[in-house]
Motif scaffolding. Sequence first.
Motif, PDB file in Angstrom:
ATOM      1  N   LEU A 117      42.740  43.051  45.396  1.00  0.00           N
ATOM      2  CA  LEU A 117      42.151  43.371  44.087  1.00  0.00           C
ATOM      3  C   LEU A 117      41.906  44.745  43.920  1.00  0.00           C
ATOM      4  N   TRP A 118      41.860  45.767  44.562  1.00  0.00           N
ATOM      5  CA  TRP A 118      41.664  47.088  44.594  1.00  0.00           C
ATOM      6  C   TRP A 118      42.759  48.211  44.123  1.00  0.00           C
ATOM      7  N   ALA A 119      44.104  47.569  44.283  1.00  0.00           N
ATOM      8  CA  ALA A 119      45.352  48.311  43.819  1.00  0.00           C
ATOM      9  C   ALA A 119      45.946  47.737  42.624  1.00  0.00           C
ATOM     10  N   PRO A 120      46.497  48.473  41.632  1.00  0.00           N
ATOM     11  CA  PRO A 120      47.272  47.768  40.697  1.00  0.00           C
ATOM     12  C   PRO A 120      48.434  46.943  41.251  1.00  0.00           C
ATOM     13  N   ALA A 121      48.614  46.016  40.648  1.00  0.00           N
ATOM     14  CA  ALA A 121      49.626  44.959  41.031  1.00  0.00           C
ATOM     15  C   ALA A 121      50.877  45.246  40.312  1.00  0.00           C
ATOM     16  N   ASP A 122      52.086  45.155  40.939  1.00  0.00           N
ATOM     17  CA  ASP A 122      53.499  45.229  39.963  1.00  0.00           C
ATOM     18  C   ASP A 122      54.437  44.074  40.751  1.00  0.00           C
TER      19      ASP A 122
ATOM     20  N   ASP B  86      42.525  47.671  32.862  1.00  0.00           N
ATOM     21  CA  ASP B  86      42.823  47.896  34.228  1.00  0.00           C
ATOM     22  C   ASP B  86      41.673  46.915  35.057  1.00  0.00           C
ATOM     23  N   ARG B  87      40.316  47.087  34.629  1.00  0.00           N
ATOM     24  CA  ARG B  87      39.331  45.938  35.401  1.00  0.00           C
ATOM     25  C   ARG B  87      39.633  44.533  34.943  1.00  0.00           C
ATOM     26  N   LEU B  88      39.958  44.362  33.706  1.00  0.00           N
ATOM     27  CA  LEU B  88      40.099  42.959  33.421  1.00  0.00           C
ATOM     28  C   LEU B  88      41.498  42.383  34.110  1.00  0.00           C
ATOM     29  N   GLU B  89      42.659  43.165  34.305  1.00  0.00           N
ATOM     30  CA  GLU B  89      43.576  42.594  34.995  1.00  0.00           C
ATOM     31  C   GLU B  89      43.107  42.311  36.559  1.00  0.00           C
ATOM     32  N   ARG B  90      42.313  43.064  37.126  1.00  0.00           N
ATOM     33  CA  ARG B  90      41.954  42.872  38.559  1.00  0.00           C
ATOM     34  C   ARG B  90      41.148  41.627  38.497  1.00  0.00           C
ATOM     35  N   ALA B  91      40.325  41.262  37.614  1.00  0.00           N
ATOM     36  CA  ALA B  91      39.359  40.228  37.634  1.00  0.00           C
ATOM     37  C   ALA B  91      40.078  39.080  37.412  1.00  0.00           C
TER      38      ALA B  91
END
Length: 563
Positions: free
Chosen positions: A65-70, A157-162
């Motif tokens: 959850l700590w890194a951007p996902a692609d 960015d934070r919503l995507e991780r959540a």
Amino acid sequence: MRIGMLTEGGCPYAPGESGLWCDRLVRGLAQHEFDVYAMSGSAGQEERGTPALPPHVRLARTAALWAPADDGVSLGRRERRRFAEHFATLARGVCTGGDGFAEGLDGLAVLARDHGGLPAALRSEVALRALESACRAPGAHRALQAVAVPDLLEAADRLERALRPLSLDWYEDDGLASADLCHAASGGPAALAGLLAKRFCGVPLLVTEYGVHLRARYLEGREDRLSAPVRALLGSFHGLLAREIYARADVLTPGNTHARRWQEQCGADRAKLRTVYPGMTADAFTAVGESGDGEDAGAAGDGHTLVWVGRVEPAKDLVGLLHAFAEIRREEPGARLRLFTAPARDEESAGQLAHCRALAAQLFPDEAADAHAVGDSPVSFDEIGGPEAPSPADAYAAGGVVVLSSVVEGFPLSLVEAMFCGRATVSTDVGAVVEVIGGTGLVVPPRNPRALADACLALLRDPERRARLGAAARARALELFTVEQNVAAFHGIYLELISHSPVRRATEAVDADGGPVPFAHPAEFQVAGRLTGAAHIPSWAADAASGPPAGADTPGTPKEARR
């Protein structure tokens, strides 16, 4: 049964006692199968590695959850339109605190399941425009009116991780769909994955919170120094997500009354709530308490020494404790204070520790010839694991009274350890402190050095009272806070939940209508020894598992059984 264990920063990334309960639960229920689905919250957790899992853990799948996902998923025109509609609905619900959140979340979940992940879409210009429009819409939170582009980028960015669980491939037949129940070891993303498993696969959901996830998110916004619009948007999102989790979960198990109140305030049904205290390994600490059994019970250790154990951080209010101890020394010149600290995690912790050392030297200038030597200064600082305190148990054994001076606290693990050791305690009234000690220690208001000093003096001057309180504390801890009681409680809840649902397996024997065959796996199938295995299934069970013979007119399983 098979349990899908959902964690965020816990097992197998358990960094401390607050996360180890999950690992102990898995190891303590070896009669069941576990599938661990773990989300890591930082790169450091993954760098530390994970311990070897027991053999009854069938698989372990992880997500960061700590890194951007692609994920490389590119939505088509029709799917982009659907995404825009669902995300706009969710964003309006978040910004106004009204209806639409659940509808938008469900729409995004179905879209992600049918067409792949959503990380790119949730960071796209479409998402940013929808967020901006929702923030400026009539009825939106006042703090959102001043939202700027950097705020929108940070929030997206934070919503995507959540919302990362929407994009995971954990809900297939060989994943959570094959679990008999899901146990989320925290709220937030871990519980969201459980919601999706219930939504798509019908798997019952149990949610455990020992630290309230929503409260942690509120504090995180301040600690990260986010702008007011971002804090307001994220706070509303996590609040609505918590409400949705509490509403849809089958059972909620808060770790204490403090967490229970948070859940009730967020709309949790009281009928679903079962308080289950975290289990702790007691052997090392009870050995200290046993050494004081008999006539000197509770009086072992130096009766003139106060002990504090924990991690140095502002919430622990060591500054207030040092000022309280200055008051104690004026009335009891022979009193001593030993501070046993965990190793500093970062520069901030190291700086806080240095500040406390300097304050101790300032408060006791004539006595602090060597701040590291117990004999020369009334205040000493020892690091857990050092030569003077090789273990936390030895730290508690060094004094007669254990002090907790926190201004913010969740479940006070150090107090429970002190209780196992049979020590009388003086604590501030924060978090679950009163619930934990249950009248076996003294409690004072936080940020009140004078009251803290008076309570400590009362116990230092009364060895018999220390002994009574210490013995009572030890008995209470052994009754309520051991690993054994924790494992037994969850085992009972598992059985209760599973009693309302059929066994779920991707390879389950089914009849002609696709429903599970009753008694296809008899109790004898699970018995170790010569009865184990398909070759030893009784003939009547083998016939049931193979389905009806060709041409037989056998009715299908009733609908009640298929539920």
